[in-house]
Design a protein around this motif. Structure first.
Motif, PDB file in Angstrom:
ATOM      1  N   MET A   1     123.168  34.222   1.228  1.00 45.24           N
ATOM      2  CA  MET A   1     124.292  34.444   2.190  1.00 45.24           C
ATOM      3  C   MET A   1     124.207  34.327   3.304  1.00 45.24           C
ATOM      4  N   LYS A   2     124.866  33.757   4.338  1.00 48.30           N
ATOM      5  CA  LYS A   2     124.704  33.402   5.311  1.00 48.30           C
ATOM      6  C   LYS A   2     124.509  34.906   6.781  1.00 48.30           C
ATOM      7  N   TYR A   3     125.253  35.410   6.740  1.00 47.97           N
ATOM      8  CA  TYR A   3     124.877  36.109   7.648  1.00 47.97           C
ATOM      9  C   TYR A   3     124.034  38.052   7.417  1.00 47.97           C
ATOM     10  N   LEU A   4     123.256  37.701   6.718  1.00 51.58           N
ATOM     11  CA  LEU A   4     122.049  38.574   5.998  1.00 51.58           C
ATOM     12  C   LEU A   4     121.244  38.005   6.190  1.00 51.58           C
ATOM     13  N   SER A   5     120.173  38.169   6.870  1.00 51.54           N
ATOM     14  CA  SER A   5     118.320  37.943   6.060  1.00 51.54           C
ATOM     15  C   SER A   5     118.664  38.549   5.442  1.00 51.54           C
ATOM     16  N   THR A   6     117.011  38.127   4.393  1.00 53.34           N
ATOM     17  CA  THR A   6     116.586  37.704   3.131  1.00 53.34           C
ATOM     18  C   THR A   6     116.555  39.133   3.245  1.00 53.34           C
ATOM     19  N   SER A   7     115.874  40.082   3.611  1.00 57.03           N
ATOM     20  CA  SER A   7     115.433  41.517   3.552  1.00 57.03           C
ATOM     21  C   SER A   7     116.477  41.871   3.315  1.00 57.03           C
ATOM     22  N   GLN A   8     117.756  42.089   4.101  1.00 59.37           N
ATOM     23  CA  GLN A   8     118.997  43.044   4.374  1.00 59.37           C
ATOM     24  C   GLN A   8     119.876  42.322   2.935  1.00 59.37           C
ATOM     25  N   GLN A   9     119.623  41.013   2.567  1.00 56.75           N
ATOM     26  CA  GLN A   9     120.236  40.889   1.264  1.00 56.75           C
ATOM     27  C   GLN A   9     120.239  41.897   0.255  1.00 56.75           C
ATOM     28  N   ARG A  10     118.730  42.027   0.749  1.00 60.31           N
ATOM     29  CA  ARG A  10     118.178  42.124  -0.982  1.00 60.31           C
ATOM     30  C   ARG A  10     118.499  44.231  -0.904  1.00 60.31           C
ATOM     31  N   TRP A  11     118.264  44.719  -0.204  1.00 57.42           N
ATOM     32  CA  TRP A  11     118.966  45.492   0.524  1.00 57.42           C
ATOM     33  C   TRP A  11     120.261  46.296  -0.227  1.00 57.42           C
ATOM     34  N   THR A  12     120.680  45.611   0.475  1.00 54.28           N
ATOM     35  CA  THR A  12     122.949  45.079  -0.278  1.00 54.28           C
ATOM     36  C   THR A  12     122.438  44.852  -1.249  1.00 54.28           C
ATOM     37  N   ALA A  13     121.822  44.336  -2.181  1.00 57.20           N
ATOM     38  CA  ALA A  13     122.184  44.410  -3.575  1.00 57.20           C
ATOM     39  C   ALA A  13     121.384  45.263  -4.207  1.00 57.20           C
ATOM     40  N   ARG A  14     120.330  45.336  -3.476  1.00 60.57           N
ATOM     41  CA  ARG A  14     120.000  46.630  -4.419  1.00 60.57           C
ATOM     42  C   ARG A  14     121.380  48.078  -4.773  1.00 60.57           C
ATOM     43  N   GLY A  15     121.339  48.120  -3.057  1.00 55.73           N
ATOM     44  CA  GLY A  15     122.615  49.290  -2.411  1.00 55.73           C
ATOM     45  C   GLY A  15     124.109  49.233  -4.125  1.00 55.73           C
ATOM     46  N   LEU A  16     124.380  48.590  -3.551  1.00 56.18           N
ATOM     47  CA  LEU A  16     125.558  48.049  -4.773  1.00 56.18           C
ATOM     48  C   LEU A  16     125.813  48.072  -5.938  1.00 56.18           C
ATOM     49  N   SER A  17     124.176  46.847  -6.402  1.00 56.34           N
ATOM     50  CA  SER A  17     123.410  47.252  -7.976  1.00 56.34           C
ATOM     51  C   SER A  17     123.864  49.068  -7.908  1.00 56.34           C
ATOM     52  N   GLY A  18     123.060  50.010  -7.430  1.00 55.68           N
ATOM     53  CA  GLY A  18     122.888  51.367  -7.362  1.00 55.68           C
ATOM     54  C   GLY A  18     124.118  52.042  -7.703  1.00 55.68           C
ATOM     55  N   LEU A  19     125.078  52.058  -6.892  1.00 52.85           N
ATOM     56  CA  LEU A  19     125.673  52.440  -6.825  1.00 52.85           C
ATOM     57  C   LEU A  19     127.376  52.171  -7.880  1.00 52.85           C
ATOM     58  N   GLY A  20     126.673  50.703  -8.010  1.00 54.32           N
ATOM     59  CA  GLY A  20     127.856  50.147  -9.592  1.00 54.32           C
ATOM     60  C   GLY A  20     127.594  51.048 -10.640  1.00 54.32           C
ATOM     61  N   LEU A  21     126.054  50.906 -10.791  1.00 52.67           N
ATOM     62  CA  LEU A  21     125.529  51.692 -12.243  1.00 52.67           C
ATOM     63  C   LEU A  21     126.370  53.173 -12.183  1.00 52.67           C
TER      64      LEU A  21
END
Length: 506
Positions: A1-21
């Motif tokens: 992801m161009k506009y997020l650091s690796t750490s921000q990208q990981r936490w965003t991905a985890r949050g979206l996955s949790g919300l989706g589930l």
């Protein structure tokens, strides 16, 4: 992801996955139970007939609840898919899973490694996985010139060190580091491998002269490159911005233009993979008074990474994990700079912590004698020879040894022949053994461990395995020239005195 650091990208991905589930679970339950939603007329009828204590029939065939449940399920599925897309494939580190850490009763930790070949193969696979997740980093690995631009503290040296280490582990490219402030970075553990020029701890030669001598050798290129274009050497040039500063040695000022010219015109021809570290990409922040046209040509030729920083609570810039990258050969304009994220696995401190034990096990580290033997001439040579005659004499060394060892019991006649006579005649046909003994004598190493030999002498002689080093030492042991100090064949010492060695070893 161009506009997020690796750490921000990981936490965003985890949050979206949790919300989706959560949405999928709630929607599935709603679709299964099909709750009914009543109309206003039906509610008024229930109230009316209830007050009259009369029965009322409410139809239960509405599908609105099930429809909403299915909608929530689809929304959850989409959100989870977005989280999966945002999740990165970057490995959490380069240490193989087969490396096991065991806690000892005394509170210390013991690291158990599989065979070297297996460890190296696993590490290489993790590096390839990392490069596939970061195409810009893969481009830097292959570039003949990489320019890393950023303010102090944002991680320029750390990124350069990571590129050099990965090149070494993947392709066995040797590393040279020209760093006028080498002692500072040495204390901070910035550099992991290679020959460091610019450290007063590793050489008594003045810093500026160290770097000048090193560049004179390095600019000629890497000899194996002429036969195999995939074999190159990495040259890290740190703090290049300040080389023209009046406070720096004169030798550095004289090298600014030649190094820049080499990056633009000659690095590709002679197999040098140069990494330049700058504080800026404008005149005055890149190599002092570098002409504007030369600077533009350098920035066009090189792969350029602009490292961004983020301010800490005290206003100091630190690692942010973000930057902009331009591929080599493209114009250094905003159109060609793309936003990139920098992997957390190479952030300051993280890489050293992750691979320090691993590199020690593989026999990789900083060279303890970067200049080998420097030729000294004139009055300085006469002074050196006089000092050697006085302080390298056998009598002086014996006196120091007696002081160090303290009083000893007088030896008996039986002890005079504790060690058998060296077989000098048989040594003549063993070139590797002669070279090894010459190295030990030149550096006055009467006792040395196998790892140190592999990391220094072995690397130069292309002996990349401990078993290779041990086999040579075993041959010398059979000639009564040395012996193993420990049972594990990890430490070896020389038996004869240096003055008893043949002149051919000088």
């Amino acid at each position: 992801m161009k506009y997020l650091s690796t750490s921000q990208q990981r936490w965003t991905a985890r949050g979206l996955s949790g919300l989706g589930l959560s949405l999928m679970l709630g929607g599935g339950v709603m679709a299964y139970q099909n709750p009914q939603f009543q109309q206003p007329e039906q509610l008024r009828a229930v109230h009316k007939y209830g007050s009259l204590q009369q029965a009322v029939m409410i139809p239960q065939d509405g599908m609105m609840g099930r429809g909403m449940g299915l909608g929530l399920f689809v929304a959850g599925l989409t959100t989870s898919g977005l989280g999966l897309w945002l999740s990165d494939s970057e490995p959490r580190g380069v240490t193989p899973e087969s490396v096991v850490k065991t806690a000892l009763p005394n509170g210390r930790t013991l690291t158990l490694f599989p065979p070297e070949d297996e460890v190296l193969a696993n590490v290489q696979q993790k590096i390839l996985t990392l490069l596939s997740a970061y195409p810009w980093l893969k481009s830097c690995m292959q570039a003949y010139c990489v320019v890393i631009v950023g303010a102090s503290g944002v991680g320029k040296s750390t990124i350069a060190n990571a590129i050099a280490v990965m090149r070494l582990l993947l392709w066995s490219w040797p590393v040279a580091i020209l760093d006028p402030h080498g002692d500072n970075n040495l204390a901070q553990g910035t550099w992991s491998t290679g020959r460091l020029y610019g450290s007063a701890q590793l050489s008594k030669v003045p810093v500026g002269e160290q770097i000048a001598i090193a560049w004179d050798k390095l600019k000629g290129g890497y000899a194996p490159y002429q036969k195999n274009r995939r074999q190159r050497q990495t040259i890290i040039i740190d703090e290049f911005t300040g080389w023209s500063d009046p406070s720096e040695p004169d030798e550095l000022k004289a090298l600014t233009a030649p190094i820049t010219s080499h990056c633009i015109r000659q690095a590709r021809k002679c197999g040098n993979g140069i990494i330049l570290l700058l504080h800026g990409d404008r005149k005055g922040t890149a190599g002092g008074d570098m002409p504007t046209g030369v600077l533009e040509s350098l920035m066009k030729t090189a792969a350029v990474l602009q490292v961004e920083g983020q301010a800490d609570e005290f206003g100091e810039l630190t690692w942010s994990g973000k930057g902009k990258f331009k591929a080599p050969g493209t114009e250094p304009t905003n159109k060609h700079f793309q936003r990139v994220s920098i992997p957390d696995s190479i952030r300051p401190g993280r890489l050293q912590k992750d691979i320090s034990e691993l590199l020690d096990y593989l026999g990789i580290g900083l060279d303890d004698d970067p200049l080998d033997e420097v030729i000294v001439k004139g009055q300085l040579a006469k002074l050196r020879d006089a000092l050697r005659r006085r302080f390298d004499s056998p009598e002086f060394i014996d006196a120091l040894n007696q002081i160090y060892e303290g009083p000893t019991a007088p030896s008996s006649e039986e002890d005079d022949n504790t060690y058998p006579d060296p077989k000098w005649d048989e040594l003549k046909d063993r070139e590797d053994g002669i070279n090894l003994l010459a190295y030990l004598k030149r550096n006055n190493h009467r006792q040395i461990d196998v790892n140190t030999l592999k990391q220094n002498w072995g690397k130069r002689q292309n002996f990349n395995s401990r078993d290779d080093i041990r086999s040579i030492l075993a041959e010398l042991t059979s000639l009564n020239l040395g012996e193993w100090v420990d049972r594990d064949a990890g430490v070896w010492r020389v038996l004869p005195k240096w003055e008893d060695f043949p002149d051919a070893l000088d």
